[in-house]
Structures are given as C-alpha cells and as structure tokens.
Design an enzyme around this catalytic site. Sequence first.
Site, PDB file in Angstrom:
ATOM      1  N   GLU A  74       1.025  -1.071  -0.086  1.00 13.61           N
ATOM      2  CA  GLU A  74      -0.250  -0.110  -0.093  1.00 13.61           C
ATOM      3  C   GLU A  74       0.484   1.214  -0.650  1.00 13.61           C
ATOM      4  O   GLU A  74       1.388   1.198   0.363  1.00 13.61           O
ATOM      5  CB  GLU A  74      -1.232   0.242   1.013  1.00 13.61           C
ATOM      6  CG  GLU A  74      -2.164   1.098   1.818  1.00 13.61           C
ATOM      7  CD  GLU A  74      -2.857   0.999   2.951  1.00 13.61           C
ATOM      8  OE1 GLU A  74      -2.724  -0.188   3.765  1.00 13.61           O
ATOM      9  OE2 GLU A  74      -2.255   2.537   3.218  1.00 13.61           O
ATOM     10  N   CYS A 104      -2.974   6.908   5.979  1.00 14.09           N
ATOM     11  CA  CYS A 104      -3.073   6.903   4.237  1.00 14.09           C
ATOM     12  C   CYS A 104      -4.162   7.389   3.685  1.00 14.09           C
ATOM     13  O   CYS A 104      -4.650   7.529   2.417  1.00 14.09           O
ATOM     14  CB  CYS A 104      -2.602   5.772   3.853  1.00 14.09           C
ATOM     15  SG  CYS A 104      -3.774   4.251   5.487  1.00 14.09           S
TER      16      CYS A 104
END
Lengths: 496, 496
Positions: A251, A290
């Site tokens: 990610e 994030c």
Amino acid sequence: MGAESVWSVDPRTGERRGNEPVAVVSGPAAVDAAVRAAHAALPALADRARRAALLRAAAERLHAAGPELVAAADAETALGAPRLTGELARTVFQLRYFAGLVDDAAGPGGFLDVRRDSADPALAPPRPDLYRVKVPLGVVGVFAASNFPFAFSVPGGDTASALAAGCPVVVKAHPDHPETSERAVAALRDAAREVGLPEGTIGLVHGFEAGPELVRHPLVAGVGFTGSPRGGRALFDLAATRPRPIPFHGELGSVNPVLVTGAGLAAPGAGEELARGLAGSFTLGMGQFCTKPGLVLVPAGAAGDAFEKALADATAQAPAGVLLDARMRDAFLTGFARRAGLADVQTLAPAGPAATPDAPQAVRAGVLSVPARAALRGSHEALLEECFGPATVLVRYADAAEADAVLARLDGCLTATLHTPATDPDATARLAALARFAGRVLFGGWPTGVAVADAMHHGGPYPASTSTSTSVGATAVERWLRPVSFQTVPEELLPR
Amino acid sequence: MGAESVWSVDPRTGERRGNEPVAVVSGPAAVDAAVRAAHAALPALADRARRAALLRAAAERLHAAGPELVAAADAETALGAPRLTGELARTVFQLRYFAGLVDDAAGPGGFLDVRRDSADPALAPPRPDLYRVKVPLGVVGVFAASNFPFAFSVPGGDTASALAAGCPVVVKAHPDHPETSERAVAALRDAAREVGLPEGTIGLVHGFEAGPELVRHPLVAGVGFTGSPRGGRALFDLAATRPRPIPFHGELGSVNPVLVTGAGLAAPGAGEELARGLAGSFTLGMGQFCTKPGLVLVPAGAAGDAFEKALADATAQAPAGVLLDARMRDAFLTGFARRAGLADVQTLAPAGPAATPDAPQAVRAGVLSVPARAALRGSHEALLEECFGPATVLVRYADAAEADAVLARLDGCLTATLHTPATDPDATARLAALARFAGRVLFGGWPTGVAVADAMHHGGPYPASTSTSTSVGATAVERWLRPVSFQTVPEELLPR
C-alpha cells in the site's frame, strides 16, 4: 566490530530516548535466522485450532500490556495516548476477528474456499472427482508502517491475516517505533509459547538493509507492505525480479479525493458542517493517515467561497502537533511550501512550525486552494499527489467537466468520497466514476477510519496498492493462500 | 514500405501454406488501435446479461464453424482432426460454462463476491454500512498458446474468463496458427455484433513485437499468458516494470512429476497397466501438453525394471507424429539428445526423426532412465526440467529419502501424481508433500486432461504460474476483477 545500534527517538524533541539502544540492526545472518525459524514453524501452524488460539492469546497479552505499549508508542510517535489506546483496541479486536475467521475457515464462505466436483464422464472433457482447498503460501515478510505502530505494524493486520492463513511472519520493524515493536513481538512470542507454537512463528528484524534482505530471501513466499511510494516500489521491484518472483502486497499512498457538488453545499449550514468535518478528518493523527482526504473538489462561486472560509477558520483552531519523525516533518514543510509557491495557488491556512516548550518540533496544519484549470497544468502535478501530514488542497471547479478532468488525472486511490444529496440525478454515475480509480467509495462522511469488517476493501489501483488485494478486513487473508485441487483422492486421504 | 506478412505454415512439411499471407504483422499503431477499441467497449460490457449472451453466441458460432476451424487448425498444427474436434468441443463448453457463471455472478458463491456489513457504532473502530462487490479490471491482453489452438488461444479460457468478468480482450495470436486465429476472432466478433456489442470487444494482433507492445500499453490492465518460461518471464518483467505495474497471470511450464511407490507396482499386472497409461499420457498430442508427465519416480529393483521394460515396449508402439513447428522439433530433438548423453542416463526408447512421405518432419517418442543419485547432480539439472514434446524421464530411487530429495529439487509444478494403494500408511503425508510444490495433486490416473470445473486449479508455484491464480475453471475469472467497497451508499444508488 559490533552490530549497529537501533535507538528510540522522541519526535517531540528529535532527541534519543534513554541511554541504551533498544535493539541492534539485523545483518544478513540475523534475517536468515529469523526466516529459517519462521519456516520451521510452518508445519505446526497447519493446525487451525492452534492458530486461532495463538491469535486470541496474542490479543489477550497485547490488551494486558496496554498501558506499557501505549506509553512506549506515544514516546516514540507523539500520536498521543487517546489515539494510541484506540488503535491498540482496534488491533486487539482485529486479532480476535481473524481468530473467528480461522474457526469458520472450512465452512461455507470460509477462507479455505473449498469447492468440490463429482465425477462426470459424460462431459467434454470428462470431469473427475475434484476437491479444491486453499493452503498457506509459506513465510510472509511484513513491513511495518510508520503511522500505525500497532494496527499496521508488528501485531497489525498483515501479521494477523498471515497467521490466520497459516503463514509464519517475519516483521521488518519501522525505525520510528523500535521499542514498541520489541514490546509487541515479545507479547506475540509469549502467546506462541503459551499455545505450544515455536517462538520463531513471529520474527522481528531491524534496519534499512534488513528490508531488501527479507524480500530476497528464498524462503520468503509473500510480502505485505505499508509505506511510501518510493520505498514500496523499490521493494516491489525486488520481489518481481527474484529468480522466483513472489506476491508483493503493498500500500503505497493515496490522495483520497473528495467531490463536493453544488447541491452538496446548498442546504443551510451544509458548507460549515462539511468544513468542520473535513478539518477534523485531514488533521486526524496529524494528517498521517493513508486515507487522509488530500484533495477536495469544491465548486466555484459563493457557496464554495463560504466553505473555504469556514475551512480556514476550522483549520486555524486545530491544535498544533508533532509528526512521526524529523524526515517527515521536513518533507511536510517543504512539500507544503513548494505547493503553496505554485502560480495561482492561494494559502487559506499556512502550515508551518509551531514550537512549544514541550514540543519544539511541532507544526500546524495548512490548506491550499487552486482553480481547477491551474491544477491541471503539468507544472502543478504535485497538487494532485499525496502530501503526507496535515494539509489538504481545495480545487475549485467551474463545471462538471473541469471536476471530471481533475479526477481523470489522479493516480489510483484507496478512497474517493462524494458529497451530494441522494436525490442528485447524477449520483449513480458519479459513484461509478469514482469506483474506476478507488477501492472504497464513500457517500458522505470522511475516509479516515477503516473498519475491520467482512465487506471492507482497503486497497485500490496502483499506487494505492500494488495488487488487487485488501490489507484490512476478512479478505485480507486471501493474500497469503494459494489453491490446490486434489483429483480422485479418496475421502479419507483428503487434507482436513 | 508495407507491413510484414504473416504466413500459415504446414508443420508436416515445414512449407508455407497457400500463395497468400493470412495477416500482416501488427505495428505499434495497430496494437494501439486494438487496445483503444477494446477500452471503448468497457461500458457496454458492464451489462452482464449481454456478456452472457456474447459468450453463448460465440459458442454457437464456433460450433457451427467447427469443420472449417478444425481443418485450418489441423493444417497449421498437425494435431489431427479427432483431437482438435475434441478441443473445439471443450472450448465451446467452456464459453457456455462461463456464461452460466455470469448468470449466477451476483448470487451466493458468484464471482462478484458480494459482501455486506451493517453499521455497528459500538465496535472499535465503529463499523459503517459497507457493500463490497467486484468490478472488471479493464482491457485484458491474452497471449495464445502454441499447443491448444482453440482452448488456450483466441476463443480459449483466458478470453472466456475475461469477457465473463466484463473485460474486453486483445489477443496476441500464436504464430503457429494464424489462420485459425483469424477464423476464431471473426466468429467472436460476429457474436459481439449479433448481441449488440462493439466488434472491438475482442481484438487480435500478430507478430513478435506486438507482444511487448500490448503488455506496455497504458490502457491494458492485466495479462494472461500460456507459453514458455523464457518468453513468459520476459513479458512478466515488462508488466512488473511498467510505471503502473499490472497483474501478469502466466503459465510458464511444468515437469509434472509422478511418484510410483513399491506398493503401487506390487499387484499383479499393475506395472504393465501403469506403463501403458504413462505411455498414453506422455505421448498425448505428441507430448505437447503443459501437464505432460515428464519425470516419473520409480523404485529400484525388479518390479521397477519390469515397469521400465513395459514402458519401452509401449513407447515403441506409439505412432510417430509431427510437432507444432520446426523450432519446437529442433528443441525437442536437441534436448532429448543432450539429456541422453549425460553420464549414467540410459535410453529406454530413442526419440528421433521418423520421416514419412506425408510428414517428413515427423518424430518418434523417447524415454530415458537415470538413478536418483545421478539425477541429483548439478550437471544433470536438465533431467528435472520440462522437455516439451513426447519424452519422459524415469528416475529410479533406492529409498523414500532419495525420492524426496528429487522432489525437493523440482521447481513449482502444475500437477503431481501419486501411484500407491489407498492403504499406504504414508499416503496422506505423500499427498501433502506433493501439494507443497504443485497446484493439482492426483491420486492415481494421469495429469493430462484438465477438466473445466468449479473445483479445478490449473496453476502452481513459479514457474508453473507467475501468480496464485488458475487459468482453467470457475475461479479463473477472479484474475480479471478487483473489489470495491461502497460505504454508506443508499441502497438505490448501489451498483446492480
């Protein structure tokens, strides 16, 4: 010559904590030893009941060690005790959640994904008896994230899902929280011992070079990563160029756009409420999520202007705070200043240093605004990219075509959010357009906060993820499994 | 300067067929046009009923064109009308099978893999309403295989599963059967037109350079490949080094070991029956199956010796035949001779040229035998690797440890087969050991023949596959989908 020391650092002051290092850098021999110990644990982990017991025992021990873990994590990350207490509760919940998935693995909808066919010689081609089941990949390398010292680190989702799948784990600690990592791995290893599994089931390595070493190790069968595009891509490339490539589930970052329509601002007070919500979301955890909303499409005109003003006010009231480390602080301040200096960019709230006696490294949050046609210039690309930390960029669009043009320029994202009334005749089309480049699409609300749930998808087109997988929720376990079909194997010889 | 011509070649003689080329090589502009046309078809393919209709219409048209398709394929591949008729029936069945999966996609167990969560604010973290569903990746590039001009080529499993997922396809034709490819794509495009889909839904490109061009194209979102380790790895590397990497699902080769135990040879007549079965399997389609049993572990001693003799006899009776092209013929003859020339390798049946007036390029099948301790030498590695064509290698082992040592040296495989009685007390452990490196484990029988079924897995650890996916069976469709979660989206705005 001794091994290099690993120190814990206080991000509030930038100074080392204590007089002793908390660990030593793991050289190639240490990485190899950790991977081999993990590999040796594979057969023992094949016992699903024991895996579930491990996850529950780990949850128990982390919960019991809560005060010490939170204190260490706060000292190393400055994320604050309330947030870290919540994050630890999430992490404990997550371990138990995966234990439940292990309990149900062989049943309908379970992650073993058992499928059976009976023989049918009349088909073309003829069909034999088939029994398909998923088996663990092998040792999984996990790269801990800076911004979640529990939930996306040593005891986090990658570790929990890999153990649930039956894969031993070697975690590469993040240098921002080595003491927390050591404490967490001790709890996990105690849990392993408690349920009769080898301690090597969970390994921990430190140091920059340990990362590539781990990805290249022939006995490592898959990697989970949460971090920056640059670091993640370098490790992805290593995984892909191995003699035997392995899956790399990374990610790597996301700008998480929010589209506010004119109708979304039309109701009385709507703009002020959205502005307060956005300020809370983009400054949460000092913007180090994030899923932080980093780009907000707002219509040109009076309602949008009022929204801008309300957001500037709400941001000015947000408390200053400390970023995870000095490098991130520099990158944040430099990145904000660079964007603010671009032509036609207006600073609604200036990010900058905000030292206090307790926290000389503290910073305050910032907001920029730019017309869509300026944001679309090649010179302004940075505005469409993630700026890690408490900053967001408003992009003011004149019409739907301009908003679409900005969205079309974005890289893949973890999330995309739509603020419009449910009666908007274009709502379905807008949601579909957002789903083209995002892995989670929100109707209202804010993207920060990622529920641990069966239907969660935390991933998205590159660079949000390097694969089509999720790192949160039930299906995260699929990353660490591969199917095997057993053909004409007598019932009594099939794997349980 | 005109485009380079693509000719159809008769492998029986090595001569060009007819006086006209069947196509022209696709330059970068042609590849780009095919990909853009496919991309433009994405919205139309979102209609699942239409996708199912396309797959059924394609099956119908391929079935109707059967005689012409089989004649063209036999002329180009020398695989013979009976085998090709069967392969076409399989391909037609496969298209209808995937149509059925599209019908059931949204239901329980369907490939949309819908998962729902209702809001629960009491959880830590709180859980919102979530609806997870899978969406198509985008345009899929398919690399046709040499050895299955229908089932793993233009109208084959990659194309069928991608269309089922809602992904338009651009196929890179295999140079061994360009005429068959042109005929097949015409049938598919006619089917698209018939159901009201754009012809660009299925594209076809020719020529070596079109391959890399396709993998690098920014609008290509995933690749399916069946072919050689060298070609497959080169394309895998291209997919991984794109600015935005894409999934590359490649099937790159497999030696497909068979383990025969002493007990497996003990029953009267067992050895002779196994020898006949093995000869039939490794010479099927002139040994040009990705699942050909290429390495057979046979115990040392008298029963194994009798098996060897029976296999040599059965192989001598196998008819000579023609390989797919001159390059494969050379590689087969050279590869067999190189292995036969290694120290301690015995030739039980010599592979070699076997020209007839009709087929000057024909060859006969071969069998080698080697003691396990010799096979384990570094110099003998080729014996543990696939030799494409009608050849197999017997490895004679003195005890279980020797057999295990040979198995431990193998790369990942599509299949592994065990021949032992069900009463063998070690059967479960042996099956588990085979599952460690293979994607399909057979108890008895032979690995050639891959059923199109829900529980089939046709894949395996690298290099059998470059991912954990299957290229045959229901779950092949998973390769071309990615999940999206919709959060707090009103029911009426959710995608169907």
